[in-house]
Design an enzyme around this catalytic site. Structure first.
Site, PDB file in Angstrom:
ATOM      1  N   GLU A   3       0.879  -1.172   0.000  1.00 50.18           N
ATOM      2  CA  GLU A   3       0.000   0.000   0.000  1.00 50.18           C
ATOM      3  C   GLU A   3       0.919   1.225   0.000  1.00 50.18           C
ATOM      4  O   GLU A   3       2.111   1.086  -0.206  1.00 50.18           O
ATOM      5  CB  GLU A   3      -0.927  -0.042   1.230  1.00 50.18           C
ATOM      6  CG  GLU A   3      -1.727  -1.338   1.304  1.00 50.18           C
ATOM      7  CD  GLU A   3      -2.615  -1.477   2.537  1.00 50.18           C
ATOM      8  OE1 GLU A   3      -3.008  -0.445   3.097  1.00 50.18           O
ATOM      9  OE2 GLU A   3      -2.911  -2.608   2.931  1.00 50.18           O
ATOM     10  N   LYS A  58      -0.699   3.831  -4.909  1.00 49.39           N
ATOM     11  CA  LYS A  58       0.144   2.619  -4.898  1.00 49.39           C
ATOM     12  C   LYS A  58       0.879   2.443  -6.217  1.00 49.39           C
ATOM     13  O   LYS A  58       1.493   1.402  -6.458  1.00 49.39           O
ATOM     14  CB  LYS A  58      -0.738   1.392  -4.641  1.00 49.39           C
ATOM     15  CG  LYS A  58      -1.554   1.475  -3.361  1.00 49.39           C
ATOM     16  CD  LYS A  58      -2.676   0.453  -3.336  1.00 49.39           C
ATOM     17  CE  LYS A  58      -3.661   0.789  -2.212  1.00 49.39           C
ATOM     18  NZ  LYS A  58      -4.889  -0.045  -2.299  1.00 49.39           N
TER      19      LYS A  58
END
Length: 287
Positions: A3, A58
């Site tokens: 992430e 991301k």
DNA sequence: CCTTGTGTTCTCCG
DNA sequence: CCGGAGAACACAAG
């Protein structure tokens, strides 16, 4: 799961290592990863240099030395970008120290060789990640779809409050929506809700201002600490040196289902399915 | 069947 | 009827 904190960890690591090095050869071991025409992909990258490494949510985007050329790299669930310098080169590739990933390995899908004999390995166990060359226009189209970055100065409590509005949807799926806030995935959505003592199933329009304030703080604080710890390694995440992230030991709910709550000591971490995603929370102190 | 990030498709509502 | 929002589903591989 890479992430924002994990992708940022890799970005910062690579920034000191591969910029402005000439790409001497490219080995595409698994063609499925490359989402551009392979011939064109090789042609543009060969002899080129990476001028900048940026991140939005991301997604990594490399600014190539030639005008109008950008390389998008998405790690999805199991992607790794591992750098080895020329000192670590042995017969058959790069040999690693204890606890490191050995490269190349059977997940290695692309290898970039630089002129100084250092290499960048892209490993992707599940082959969901991708590399794609785009021009300025396509890059901008792609980036425009992302919502605000959590560490953008404009991401104030007021901005967050306005973004939430009076929606009736559940808070966790909202946090995962990349077009609203960029970079939050399953781990940090659960951890931010825990921080704010909010049940992930709460409807947004039932959140009190004090809860919204805590959640805003939680999003920033949890991810800031995760970046400082070099990310979370739950399964396959490795940084650009092939090492695990250290935020794993600070996780309060993710991966702790069935265990006692570390904050209240009374509740148990429950795991449910929410928006098709595994969701962990304390049944006692998250309301 | 599980894992999660993301893209598509469907439905609903104003 | 169009557009947006949100939910549901599909897909990737092991």
């Amino acid at each position: 799961m890479p992430e924002l904190p994990e992708v940022e960890t890799i970005r910062r690591g690579l920034e000191t290592k591969i910029l402005n090095k000439k790409i001497k050869s490219i080995d595409v071991i698994d063609k499925r990863i490359v989402k551009s025409d392979l011939e064109e992909f090789n042609e543009i990258l060969l002899g080129n240099k990476l001028k900048e490494i940026n991140r939005t949510g991301k997604l990594l985007h490399f600014d190539l030395h030639t005008d109008q050329d950008f390389l998008l790299v998405h790690l999805k669930m199991t992607g790794q970008l591992i750098y080895r310098d020329n000192k670590e080169l042995v017969a058959g590739g790069h040999k690693l120290r204890d606890q490191d990933v050995q490269v190349p390995n059977k997940a290695t899908s692309i290898i970039l060789d630089f002129a100084d004999k250092s290499k960048l390995y892209f490993n992707c166990q599940r082959k969901f990640g991708y590399w794609k060359l785009v021009d300025q226009e396509e890059l901008e189209d792609k980036l425009n779809k992302f919502g605000i970055e959590p560490f953008d100065n404009k991401f104030t409590l007021q901005y967050f409050t306005n973004l939430l509005g009076s929606r009736q949807t559940k808070i966790k799926p909202f946090l995962l929506d990349q077009s609203k806030i960029a970079g939050i995935g399953n781990i940090y959505a659960d951890e931010a809700c825990f921080f704010a003592k909010i049940n992930p199933e709460r409807r947004i329009n039932t959140l009190k201002p004090a809860e919204i304030k805590l959640l805003h703080q939680g999003i920033k604080e949890v991810m800031d600490k995760a970046i400082k710890a070099g990310g979370t390694t739950f399964r396959s995440f490795r940084n650009d040196d092939g090492k695990v992230g250290n935020f794993t030991e600070y996780l309060k709910v993710y991966g702790r289902s069935g265990e006692k709550c570390l904050r209240c000591g009374q509740g148990t971490i429950h795991k449910i399915k929410l928006g098709g995603r595994g969701t962990s929370y304390c049944n006692k102190c998250q309301h």
